[in-house]
Design a protein around this motif. Structure first.
Motif, short mmCIF file in Angstrom:
data_model
loop_
_atom_site.label_atom_id
_atom_site.label_comp_id
_atom_site.label_asym_id
_atom_site.label_seq_id
_atom_site.Cartn_x
_atom_site.Cartn_y
_atom_site.Cartn_z
N LYS A 27 0.85 -1.19 0.00
CA LYS A 27 0.00 0.00 0.00
C LYS A 27 0.88 1.24 0.00
CE LYS A 27 -3.62 -2.44 2.34
NZ LYS A 27 -3.88 -3.08 3.57
N LYS A 28 0.27 2.37 -0.28
CA LYS A 28 1.04 3.61 -0.39
C LYS A 28 1.73 3.97 0.92
CE LYS A 28 -1.35 5.58 -4.24
NZ LYS A 28 -0.45 6.03 -5.26
N TRP A 29 1.07 3.76 2.04
CA TRP A 29 1.70 4.11 3.32
C TRP A 29 2.87 3.19 3.61
CZ3 TRP A 29 1.86 0.69 7.38
CH2 TRP A 29 0.97 -0.39 7.35
N GLN A 30 2.79 1.93 3.17
CA GLN A 30 3.90 1.01 3.36
C GLN A 30 5.09 1.42 2.48
OE1 GLN A 30 1.65 -2.50 2.42
NE2 GLN A 30 1.61 -3.15 4.56
N LEU A 31 4.81 1.84 1.25
CA LEU A 31 5.88 2.31 0.37
C LEU A 31 6.52 3.57 0.92
CD1 LEU A 31 4.25 1.72 -3.13
CD2 LEU A 31 6.11 0.43 -2.08
N ALA A 32 5.72 4.43 1.55
CA ALA A 32 6.27 5.65 2.14
C ALA A 32 7.21 5.31 3.29
CB ALA A 32 5.14 6.56 2.63
N ILE A 33 6.85 4.35 4.11
CA ILE A 33 7.72 3.93 5.22
C ILE A 33 8.99 3.30 4.68
CG2 ILE A 33 7.93 2.31 7.14
CD1 ILE A 33 5.02 2.85 7.79
N ILE A 34 8.88 2.47 3.65
CA ILE A 34 10.06 1.84 3.05
C ILE A 34 10.99 2.90 2.49
CG2 ILE A 34 10.83 0.38 1.15
CD1 ILE A 34 8.24 -1.27 1.61
N GLY A 35 10.44 3.87 1.79
CA GLY A 35 11.25 4.95 1.23
C GLY A 35 11.92 5.78 2.30
N TYR A 36 11.19 6.09 3.36
CA TYR A 36 11.74 6.87 4.46
C TYR A 36 12.87 6.11 5.14
CZ TYR A 36 12.10 8.98 9.07
OH TYR A 36 12.57 9.53 10.22
N ARG A 37 12.67 4.83 5.41
CA ARG A 37 13.71 4.02 6.06
C ARG A 37 14.95 3.90 5.18
NH1 ARG A 37 11.73 -0.99 9.55
NH2 ARG A 37 13.91 -0.81 10.11
N TYR A 38 14.73 3.77 3.87
CA TYR A 38 15.86 3.70 2.94
C TYR A 38 16.66 5.00 2.96
CZ TYR A 38 18.48 3.79 -1.39
OH TYR A 38 19.49 3.93 -2.30
N TYR A 39 15.95 6.12 2.93
CA TYR A 39 16.61 7.42 2.93
C TYR A 39 17.45 7.61 4.20
CZ TYR A 39 17.23 12.47 3.19
OH TYR A 39 17.77 13.71 3.31
N VAL A 40 16.88 7.33 5.34
CA VAL A 40 17.58 7.52 6.61
C VAL A 40 18.77 6.56 6.71
CG1 VAL A 40 17.36 7.28 9.12
CG2 VAL A 40 15.60 8.46 7.82
#
Length: 46
Positions: A27-40
């Motif tokens: 889902k979009k919120w899961q992709l947002a968390i994955i992207g955020y964790r990758y960035y950090v």
């Protein structure tokens, strides 16, 4: 600073790899968390 944030993320945010999440079905919120964790994480390694 990013190393501290990465440690907090590891404690608070869910790990989707342990849940065997299929990225194509995420889902979009899961992709947002994955992207955020990758960035950090990538910033913490620099």
């Amino acid at each position: 600073m990013f190393k501290i944030v990465a440690k907090i993320n590891k404690l608070i945010l869910p790990s989707f790899t342990k849940q065997r999440l299929d990225i194509s079905k995420a889902k979009k919120w899961q992709l947002a968390i994955i992207g955020y964790r990758y960035y950090v994480t990538s910033r913490a390694l620099e």
